[in-house]
Design a protein around this motif. Structure first.
Motif, PDB file in Angstrom:
ATOM      1  N   LEU A 144      13.782  -0.590  -2.840  1.00  0.00           N
ATOM      2  CA  LEU A 144      13.290  -1.500  -1.518  1.00  0.00           C
ATOM      3  C   LEU A 144      11.990  -2.318  -1.614  1.00  0.00           C
ATOM      4  N   TYR A 145      11.782  -3.698  -1.698  1.00  0.00           N
ATOM      5  CA  TYR A 145      10.768  -4.127  -1.686  1.00  0.00           C
ATOM      6  C   TYR A 145      10.342  -4.840  -0.734  1.00  0.00           C
ATOM      7  N   ILE A 146       9.036  -4.601  -0.403  1.00  0.00           N
ATOM      8  CA  ILE A 146       8.653  -5.100   1.031  1.00  0.00           C
ATOM      9  C   ILE A 146       7.307  -5.971   0.352  1.00  0.00           C
ATOM     10  N   ASP A 147       7.530  -7.541   0.589  1.00  0.00           N
ATOM     11  CA  ASP A 147       6.426  -8.041   0.019  1.00  0.00           C
ATOM     12  C   ASP A 147       5.432  -8.403   1.014  1.00  0.00           C
ATOM     13  N   PRO A 148       4.130  -8.651   0.781  1.00  0.00           N
ATOM     14  CA  PRO A 148       2.875  -8.740   1.693  1.00  0.00           C
ATOM     15  C   PRO A 148       3.529  -9.405   3.095  1.00  0.00           C
TER      16      PRO A 148
ATOM     17  N   PRO B  18       7.342  -7.451   9.771  1.00  0.00           N
ATOM     18  CA  PRO B  18       8.978  -7.617  10.160  1.00  0.00           C
ATOM     19  C   PRO B  18       9.898  -6.260   9.676  1.00  0.00           C
ATOM     20  N   PHE B  19       9.233  -5.668   8.648  1.00  0.00           N
ATOM     21  CA  PHE B  19       9.783  -4.292   8.336  1.00  0.00           C
ATOM     22  C   PHE B  19       9.450  -3.137   9.255  1.00  0.00           C
ATOM     23  N   LEU B  20       7.989  -3.224   9.453  1.00  0.00           N
ATOM     24  CA  LEU B  20       7.724  -1.978  10.296  1.00  0.00           C
ATOM     25  C   LEU B  20       8.060  -2.121  11.877  1.00  0.00           C
ATOM     26  N   ALA B  21       7.889  -3.331  12.303  1.00  0.00           N
ATOM     27  CA  ALA B  21       8.075  -3.529  13.716  1.00  0.00           C
ATOM     28  C   ALA B  21       9.195  -2.653  14.351  1.00  0.00           C
ATOM     29  N   PRO B  22      10.468  -2.855  13.855  1.00  0.00           N
ATOM     30  CA  PRO B  22      11.684  -2.290  14.434  1.00  0.00           C
ATOM     31  C   PRO B  22      11.924  -0.815  14.350  1.00  0.00           C
ATOM     32  N   LEU B  23      10.916  -0.188  13.490  1.00  0.00           N
ATOM     33  CA  LEU B  23      10.920   1.334  13.300  1.00  0.00           C
ATOM     34  C   LEU B  23      10.566   2.246  14.132  1.00  0.00           C
ATOM     35  N   SER B  24      11.031   3.238  14.512  1.00  0.00           N
ATOM     36  CA  SER B  24      10.250   4.168  15.353  1.00  0.00           C
ATOM     37  C   SER B  24       9.007   4.911  15.015  1.00  0.00           C
ATOM     38  N   ILE B  25       8.186   5.183  15.876  1.00  0.00           N
ATOM     39  CA  ILE B  25       6.995   5.783  15.476  1.00  0.00           C
ATOM     40  C   ILE B  25       7.140   7.111  14.624  1.00  0.00           C
ATOM     41  N   ARG B  26       8.376   7.674  14.878  1.00  0.00           N
ATOM     42  CA  ARG B  26       8.544   8.972  13.981  1.00  0.00           C
ATOM     43  C   ARG B  26       8.593   8.469  12.335  1.00  0.00           C
ATOM     44  N   LYS B  27       9.136   7.292  12.299  1.00  0.00           N
ATOM     45  CA  LYS B  27       9.472   6.940  10.845  1.00  0.00           C
ATOM     46  C   LYS B  27       8.245   6.351  10.188  1.00  0.00           C
ATOM     47  N   ILE B  28       7.181   6.028  11.054  1.00  0.00           N
ATOM     48  CA  ILE B  28       6.046   5.434  10.682  1.00  0.00           C
ATOM     49  C   ILE B  28       4.975   6.476  10.526  1.00  0.00           C
TER      50      ILE B  28
ATOM     51  N   ASN C 214       0.792  -1.360   0.118  1.00  0.00           N
ATOM     52  CA  ASN C 214       0.033  -0.135   0.046  1.00  0.00           C
ATOM     53  C   ASN C 214       0.843   1.364   0.004  1.00  0.00           C
ATOM     54  N   LYS C 215       0.409   2.256  -0.264  1.00  0.00           N
ATOM     55  CA  LYS C 215       0.813   3.772  -0.270  1.00  0.00           C
ATOM     56  C   LYS C 215       1.924   3.919   1.090  1.00  0.00           C
ATOM     57  N   THR C 216       1.165   3.752   2.204  1.00  0.00           N
ATOM     58  CA  THR C 216       1.902   4.082   3.423  1.00  0.00           C
ATOM     59  C   THR C 216       3.207   3.225   3.774  1.00  0.00           C
ATOM     60  N   VAL C 217       3.065   1.830   3.389  1.00  0.00           N
ATOM     61  CA  VAL C 217       4.336   0.951   3.363  1.00  0.00           C
ATOM     62  C   VAL C 217       5.255   1.397   2.401  1.00  0.00           C
ATOM     63  N   SER C 218       4.982   1.842   1.342  1.00  0.00           N
ATOM     64  CA  SER C 218       5.698   2.177   0.053  1.00  0.00           C
ATOM     65  C   SER C 218       6.291   3.371   0.463  1.00  0.00           C
ATOM     66  N   LYS C 219       5.696   4.307   0.850  1.00  0.00           N
ATOM     67  CA  LYS C 219       6.412   5.615   1.484  1.00  0.00           C
ATOM     68  C   LYS C 219       7.399   5.386   2.470  1.00  0.00           C
ATOM     69  N   ILE C 220       7.214   4.667   3.489  1.00  0.00           N
ATOM     70  CA  ILE C 220       8.136   4.470   4.586  1.00  0.00           C
ATOM     71  C   ILE C 220       9.204   3.539   3.822  1.00  0.00           C
ATOM     72  N   ALA C 221       9.047   2.741   3.171  1.00  0.00           N
ATOM     73  CA  ALA C 221      10.356   1.858   2.412  1.00  0.00           C
ATOM     74  C   ALA C 221      11.042   2.707   1.495  1.00  0.00           C
ATOM     75  N   THR C 222      10.503   3.948   0.604  1.00  0.00           N
ATOM     76  CA  THR C 222      10.935   4.861  -0.100  1.00  0.00           C
ATOM     77  C   THR C 222      12.300   5.809   0.955  1.00  0.00           C
ATOM     78  N   GLY C 223      11.529   5.930   2.131  1.00  0.00           N
ATOM     79  CA  GLY C 223      12.520   6.780   3.107  1.00  0.00           C
ATOM     80  C   GLY C 223      13.717   6.065   3.290  1.00  0.00           C
ATOM     81  N   GLU C 224      13.422   4.462   3.609  1.00  0.00           N
ATOM     82  CA  GLU C 224      14.525   3.754   4.061  1.00  0.00           C
ATOM     83  C   GLU C 224      15.385   3.108   3.082  1.00  0.00           C
TER      84      GLU C 224
END
Length: 71
Positions: A52-56, A61-71, A35-45
């Protein structure tokens, strides 16, 4: 299937990025995901100048270690 479509998009976006870099010399980063949200965060990373490809199955596992600010 959905996964076949996802991998087709991966190939297409990778080739598009390579073409942009080759033809313009400009760096480009992008993230591709479910989705757009995860894609936007992945672009930043993926920055600078990466992809960066994040499959379904990899979203949590991709989002869990990120800070709230990045999400």
């Amino acid at each position: 299937t959905g996964m076949d479509r996802f991998f087709g998009l991966q190939k297409w976006t990778h080739e598009l990025r390579e073409s942009i870099i080759k033809n313009t010399g400009l760096p480009i980063s992008y993230g591709l995901s479910v989705n757009k949200t995860v894609s936007k965060i992945a672009t930043g990373e993926a920055k600078p100048n990466g992809e960066l490809y994040i499959d379904p199955t990899g979203v949590q596992p991709f989002l869990a270690p990120l800070s709230i600010r990045k999400i």
